[in-house]
Structure formats: C-alpha cells, structure tokens
Design a protein around this motif. Structure first.
Motif, PDB file in Angstrom:
ATOM      1  N   ARG A   1      60.033 -68.655  22.342  1.00 48.39           N
ATOM      2  CA  ARG A   1      61.495 -68.720  22.242  1.00 48.39           C
ATOM      3  C   ARG A   1      62.743 -67.668  23.019  1.00 48.39           C
ATOM      4  NH1 ARG A   1      60.580 -69.532  16.724  1.00 48.39           N
ATOM      5  NH2 ARG A   1      61.127 -67.225  16.180  1.00 48.39           N
ATOM      6  N   GLU A   2      61.631 -67.061  23.458  1.00 48.00           N
ATOM      7  CA  GLU A   2      62.271 -65.630  24.018  1.00 48.00           C
ATOM      8  C   GLU A   2      62.111 -65.425  25.702  1.00 48.00           C
ATOM      9  OE1 GLU A   2      62.835 -60.844  24.869  1.00 48.00           O
ATOM     10  OE2 GLU A   2      61.020 -61.821  23.505  1.00 48.00           O
ATOM     11  N   LEU A   3      61.539 -66.557  25.944  1.00 45.30           N
ATOM     12  CA  LEU A   3      60.592 -67.037  27.740  1.00 45.30           C
ATOM     13  C   LEU A   3      62.000 -67.818  27.693  1.00 45.30           C
ATOM     14  CD1 LEU A   3      59.271 -65.516  29.673  1.00 45.30           C
ATOM     15  CD2 LEU A   3      57.551 -67.738  28.848  1.00 45.30           C
ATOM     16  N   LEU A   4      62.051 -69.048  27.085  1.00 46.13           N
ATOM     17  CA  LEU A   4      62.497 -70.179  27.075  1.00 46.13           C
ATOM     18  C   LEU A   4      63.914 -69.802  27.511  1.00 46.13           C
ATOM     19  CD1 LEU A   4      60.992 -73.027  24.054  1.00 46.13           C
ATOM     20  CD2 LEU A   4      60.829 -72.872  26.670  1.00 46.13           C
ATOM     21  N   GLY A   5      64.824 -68.960  26.726  1.00 42.65           N
ATOM     22  CA  GLY A   5      65.842 -67.768  26.700  1.00 42.65           C
ATOM     23  C   GLY A   5      66.106 -67.777  27.881  1.00 42.65           C
ATOM     24  N   MET A   6      65.254 -66.735  27.949  1.00 43.34           N
ATOM     25  CA  MET A   6      65.477 -66.195  29.821  1.00 43.34           C
ATOM     26  C   MET A   6      65.302 -67.098  30.827  1.00 43.34           C
ATOM     27  SD  MET A   6      63.123 -63.268  29.198  1.00 43.34           S
ATOM     28  CE  MET A   6      63.421 -62.022  30.406  1.00 43.34           C
ATOM     29  N   MET A   7      64.298 -68.193  31.337  1.00 40.43           N
ATOM     30  CA  MET A   7      64.087 -69.347  31.946  1.00 40.43           C
ATOM     31  C   MET A   7      65.469 -69.804  32.484  1.00 40.43           C
ATOM     32  SD  MET A   7      60.391 -70.279  31.719  1.00 40.43           S
ATOM     33  CE  MET A   7      60.504 -72.261  32.363  1.00 40.43           C
ATOM     34  N   LYS A   8      66.516 -70.492  31.432  1.00 37.72           N
ATOM     35  CA  LYS A   8      67.722 -71.400  30.217  1.00 37.72           C
ATOM     36  C   LYS A   8      68.786 -70.160  30.830  1.00 37.72           C
ATOM     37  CE  LYS A   8      70.462 -73.339  27.162  1.00 37.72           C
ATOM     38  NZ  LYS A   8      70.597 -73.938  26.057  1.00 37.72           N
ATOM     39  N   ALA A   9      68.269 -68.716  30.947  1.00 37.98           N
ATOM     40  CA  ALA A   9      69.580 -68.074  31.397  1.00 37.98           C
ATOM     41  C   ALA A   9      69.921 -68.036  33.240  1.00 37.98           C
ATOM     42  CB  ALA A   9      69.684 -66.415  30.979  1.00 37.98           C
ATOM     43  N   THR A  10      68.566 -67.960  33.285  1.00 37.49           N
ATOM     44  CA  THR A  10      68.206 -67.786  35.004  1.00 37.49           C
ATOM     45  C   THR A  10      68.735 -69.308  35.792  1.00 37.49           C
ATOM     46  OG1 THR A  10      66.032 -66.246  34.628  1.00 37.49           O
ATOM     47  CG2 THR A  10      66.564 -67.824  37.121  1.00 37.49           C
ATOM     48  N   LEU A  11      68.511 -70.254  34.977  1.00 30.86           N
ATOM     49  CA  LEU A  11      68.357 -71.771  35.817  1.00 30.86           C
ATOM     50  C   LEU A  11      70.538 -71.580  35.655  1.00 30.86           C
ATOM     51  CD1 LEU A  11      65.954 -73.776  33.637  1.00 30.86           C
ATOM     52  CD2 LEU A  11      66.489 -73.564  36.152  1.00 30.86           C
ATOM     53  N   GLY A  12      70.812 -70.625  34.692  1.00 32.46           N
ATOM     54  CA  GLY A  12      72.403 -70.826  35.045  1.00 32.46           C
ATOM     55  C   GLY A  12      73.356 -70.332  35.819  1.00 32.46           C
ATOM     56  N   GLN A  13      72.590 -68.865  36.164  1.00 30.99           N
ATOM     57  CA  GLN A  13      72.830 -69.101  36.761  1.00 30.99           C
ATOM     58  C   GLN A  13      72.696 -69.092  38.267  1.00 30.99           C
ATOM     59  OE1 GLN A  13      70.768 -64.381  36.270  1.00 30.99           O
ATOM     60  NE2 GLN A  13      71.811 -64.152  34.810  1.00 30.99           N
ATOM     61  N   LEU A  14      71.812 -69.500  39.051  1.00 31.78           N
ATOM     62  CA  LEU A  14      71.609 -70.187  39.699  1.00 31.78           C
ATOM     63  C   LEU A  14      72.188 -71.692  40.438  1.00 31.78           C
ATOM     64  CD1 LEU A  14      67.592 -70.331  40.085  1.00 31.78           C
ATOM     65  CD2 LEU A  14      68.885 -69.002  41.784  1.00 31.78           C
ATOM     66  N   ASP A  15      72.814 -71.878  39.269  1.00 30.59           N
ATOM     67  CA  ASP A  15      73.487 -72.982  39.405  1.00 30.59           C
ATOM     68  C   ASP A  15      75.049 -72.621  39.337  1.00 30.59           C
ATOM     69  OD1 ASP A  15      74.342 -75.853  38.523  1.00 30.59           O
ATOM     70  OD2 ASP A  15      75.473 -75.207  37.257  1.00 30.59           O
ATOM     71  N   GLN A  16      75.576 -71.373  39.022  1.00 30.78           N
ATOM     72  CA  GLN A  16      76.645 -70.873  39.132  1.00 30.78           C
ATOM     73  C   GLN A  16      76.458 -70.579  40.970  1.00 30.78           C
ATOM     74  OE1 GLN A  16      79.005 -70.312  37.500  1.00 30.78           O
ATOM     75  NE2 GLN A  16      80.817 -70.133  39.373  1.00 30.78           N
ATOM     76  N   THR A  17      75.601 -69.686  41.178  1.00 31.67           N
ATOM     77  CA  THR A  17      75.418 -69.750  42.832  1.00 31.67           C
ATOM     78  C   THR A  17      75.660 -70.277  43.681  1.00 31.67           C
ATOM     79  OG1 THR A  17      74.275 -67.334  41.876  1.00 31.67           O
ATOM     80  CG2 THR A  17      74.371 -67.787  44.162  1.00 31.67           C
ATOM     81  N   PHE A  18      74.460 -71.758  43.291  1.00 35.77           N
ATOM     82  CA  PHE A  18      75.209 -72.740  43.763  1.00 35.77           C
ATOM     83  C   PHE A  18      76.374 -73.703  44.289  1.00 35.77           C
ATOM     84  CE2 PHE A  18      70.079 -73.702  43.530  1.00 35.77           C
ATOM     85  CZ  PHE A  18      69.905 -73.346  44.686  1.00 35.77           C
ATOM     86  N   ARG A  19      77.234 -73.140  43.531  1.00 34.33           N
ATOM     87  CA  ARG A  19      78.669 -73.976  43.026  1.00 34.33           C
ATOM     88  C   ARG A  19      79.402 -73.224  43.997  1.00 34.33           C
ATOM     89  NH1 ARG A  19      77.497 -74.892  37.092  1.00 34.33           N
ATOM     90  NH2 ARG A  19      78.758 -72.873  37.039  1.00 34.33           N
ATOM     91  N   THR A  20      79.475 -72.007  43.891  1.00 28.12           N
ATOM     92  CA  THR A  20      80.388 -70.569  44.748  1.00 28.12           C
ATOM     93  C   THR A  20      79.671 -70.787  46.033  1.00 28.12           C
ATOM     94  OG1 THR A  20      79.697 -69.284  42.606  1.00 28.12           O
ATOM     95  CG2 THR A  20      80.513 -68.665  44.893  1.00 28.12           C
ATOM     96  N   LEU A  21      78.682 -71.176  46.302  1.00 24.98           N
ATOM     97  CA  LEU A  21      78.666 -71.839  47.719  1.00 24.98           C
ATOM     98  C   LEU A  21      79.200 -72.767  48.421  1.00 24.98           C
ATOM     99  CD1 LEU A  21      74.681 -70.268  48.207  1.00 24.98           C
ATOM    100  CD2 LEU A  21      76.343 -69.291  49.042  1.00 24.98           C
ATOM    101  N   ASN A  22      78.688 -73.388  47.748  1.00 24.49           N
ATOM    102  CA  ASN A  22      80.030 -74.573  47.605  1.00 24.49           C
ATOM    103  C   ASN A  22      81.465 -74.744  47.739  1.00 24.49           C
ATOM    104  OD1 ASN A  22      77.209 -76.443  47.825  1.00 24.49           O
ATOM    105  ND2 ASN A  22      77.187 -76.919  45.918  1.00 24.49           N
ATOM    106  N   GLU A  23      81.514 -74.221  47.088  1.00 23.32           N
ATOM    107  CA  GLU A  23      82.887 -74.363  47.145  1.00 23.32           C
ATOM    108  C   GLU A  23      83.107 -73.093  48.659  1.00 23.32           C
ATOM    109  OE1 GLU A  23      84.049 -72.027  43.906  1.00 23.32           O
ATOM    110  OE2 GLU A  23      84.271 -73.782  42.681  1.00 23.32           O
ATOM    111  N   GLN A  24      82.696 -72.381  49.210  1.00 23.03           N
ATOM    112  CA  GLN A  24      83.103 -70.851  50.047  1.00 23.03           C
ATOM    113  C   GLN A  24      83.034 -71.679  51.516  1.00 23.03           C
ATOM    114  OE1 GLN A  24      80.534 -67.964  49.694  1.00 23.03           O
ATOM    115  NE2 GLN A  24      81.955 -66.867  47.774  1.00 23.03           N
TER     116      GLN A  24
END
Length: 257
Positions: free
Chosen positions: A22-45
């Motif tokens: 469960r801890e590993l899955l949580g970390m993977m989910k958080a990482t995916l969330g950060q990547l998604d935010q990064t992509f959105r920021t790049l698109n906006e810029q």
C-alpha cells in the motif's frame, strides 16, 4: 501405510506484506500526480510564450532600429568632434604664430643689447685688464693706507716730545693704529700704564702690532715705544738678565742719545 503418508505435500504460498504494498502504491500515485502537474505547467508556459510572440518580435525590431539610430548619432558626433579638433588646431597655430611674432619682436632688441654689452665688456677687458671696480677698490684701500700712515706719523710726532720724567708718566699717549687701521684694545693710556705691563701682556701687545716678541719684558716694551715714536728706552736696575716675567727687576727710563 496409509494414504496420508504417501500423499504429495502441498506448497504453502509466501505471506505478503500488505502495508508495504500500500505504501509503494501511494508513492507511485503521488509521483504520477507531480508529473501531471509539471506537464500542465509546461503547457501553460508554452501558451504564454506563443501569446507573447508578436510582442517579442516588435521589441526586437525596435531595439534594432534604436541601434541604427545610436550608430548614426555616433557617426555624426565623431564628424563634429573631428571638425572641432581641426578648428582648434588651426586656431592654436594662428595664436602660436602671433605670440611667437610678438615674442621675437620683443626679444630681438634685448638680444642685440645683450650681445653689445658682452662685446663692449670684452673690449674693455682687452684695453683695461683690471676692471674699473677693482681699480676703484684698490684706490680706496690705498687712500685708507695713506690716511692711516699720516695719522700714525702725527701720533708718533706727538709721542716723541715725551721725556723720561715722572711728570710725564700720566700724559696721554697719542694713538698709533695697528696695520689694519684699527686701535688695539691693549693700547696703553699713558706711560704709567705701559710700565705696569707684565711680560705676558707685553707679549700680547707687540703681537697685536705685528712686532717681534723678544721673550723679555723690557725688550718688548722698548720695541713698542720705538714703534709709537717714544725717544727713550727702559733698562733693568740692577743690570741683570731679565726673565720672561721681568725677574722682579725695576725698569728705569733712559734717554736715547
């Protein structure tokens, strides 16, 4: 043997740590969330950059135009500065030429007068080897010597009338000057003062007048009296050889024949 004894053992599945999974899955989910935010920021810029595209191009064009204007202004400034420099050089040349002409006009007469003085001085030295200033000084010195000689001659004449008498011992002596024309500080006021000199003072007296020191009191006094015109001399009584301090002998004046 029973069936249970011969049956194949059944494999036991390993236990799974569900908490770690469960801890590993949580970390993977958080990482995916950060990547998604990064992509959105790049698109906006990227969108912002695209929206600024015309403005950037305009700014670049304005900067280029400004550079051309500055360059053209610098060219004009350089031309103006060079023109000013040329004018200054020409003005300086004219001013220097005027000043030099004026200086030459003033200097020529001075130089001519200087050379004339030098030539006259050389000719005078050829005709008169001794300068007029030196001749004048020598003439003044000679006149002073003659004056002192006349004064001394008159003083000796007055001293010559003195007689070896007790009545004359207090009579003042006429002053005979030293060779340099000054009065000696040791010059006696009268014969009584002179006869009171000891040998040491008589030695200083004759040396002050450039006379010979005989090493004997009466000889020094006799030499000085003869120098100032007195016509008698001293002899020791009783007639014994005097020492350098007079030897305690009494000196008696005797008229010269």
């Amino acid at each position: 043997m029973s069936d249970d004894a011969t049956a194949t053992p059944v494999a036991v599945a390993p236990s799974v740590d569900t908490a770690a999974v469960r801890e590993l899955l949580g970390m993977m989910k958080a990482t995916l969330g950060q990547l998604d935010q990064t992509f959105r920021t790049l698109n906006e810029q990227s969108a912002q950059v695209k929206s600024l595209g015309p403005t950037m191009e305009l700014a670049v064009g304005q900067l280029s135009s400004l550079r051309h204007q500055i360059h053209a202004q610098e060219k004009k400034q350089e031309v103006r500065v060079e023109e000013i420099r040329r004018m200054i050089r020409e003005d300086i040349k004219l001013k220097v030429a005027d000043e030099m002409r004026e200086q030459i006009r003033k200097q020529v007469p001075l130089e001519i007068a200087k050379q004339a003085r030098e030539q006259i001085g050389l000719q005078i030295r050829d005709v008169l080897p001794v300068s007029l200033k030196t001749q004048a000084k020598e003439s003044r010195d000679y006149l002073e010597e003659v004056k002192h000689a006349l004064e001394n001659s008159e003083a000796r004449r007055k001293n010559s009338v003195l007689k070896p008498s007790p009545n004359n011992l207090a009579d003042g002596l006429a002053v005979v000057l030293k060779p340099d024309g000054t009065k000696s500080k040791l010059y006696p006021a009268n014969l009584r003062s002179l006869f009171a000199y000891d040998y040491g003072k008589s030695k200083e007296l004759v040396q002050d007048f450039g006379l010979h020191d005989h090493g004997v009191l009466e000889k020094n006094l006799n030499g000085f009296m003869a120098h100032i015109g007195i016509r008698f001399f001293l002899v020791p009584v009783p007639p014994t050889d005097a020492t350098k301090t007079g030897g305690g002998a009494v000196l008696m004046p005797v008229s010269a024949k």
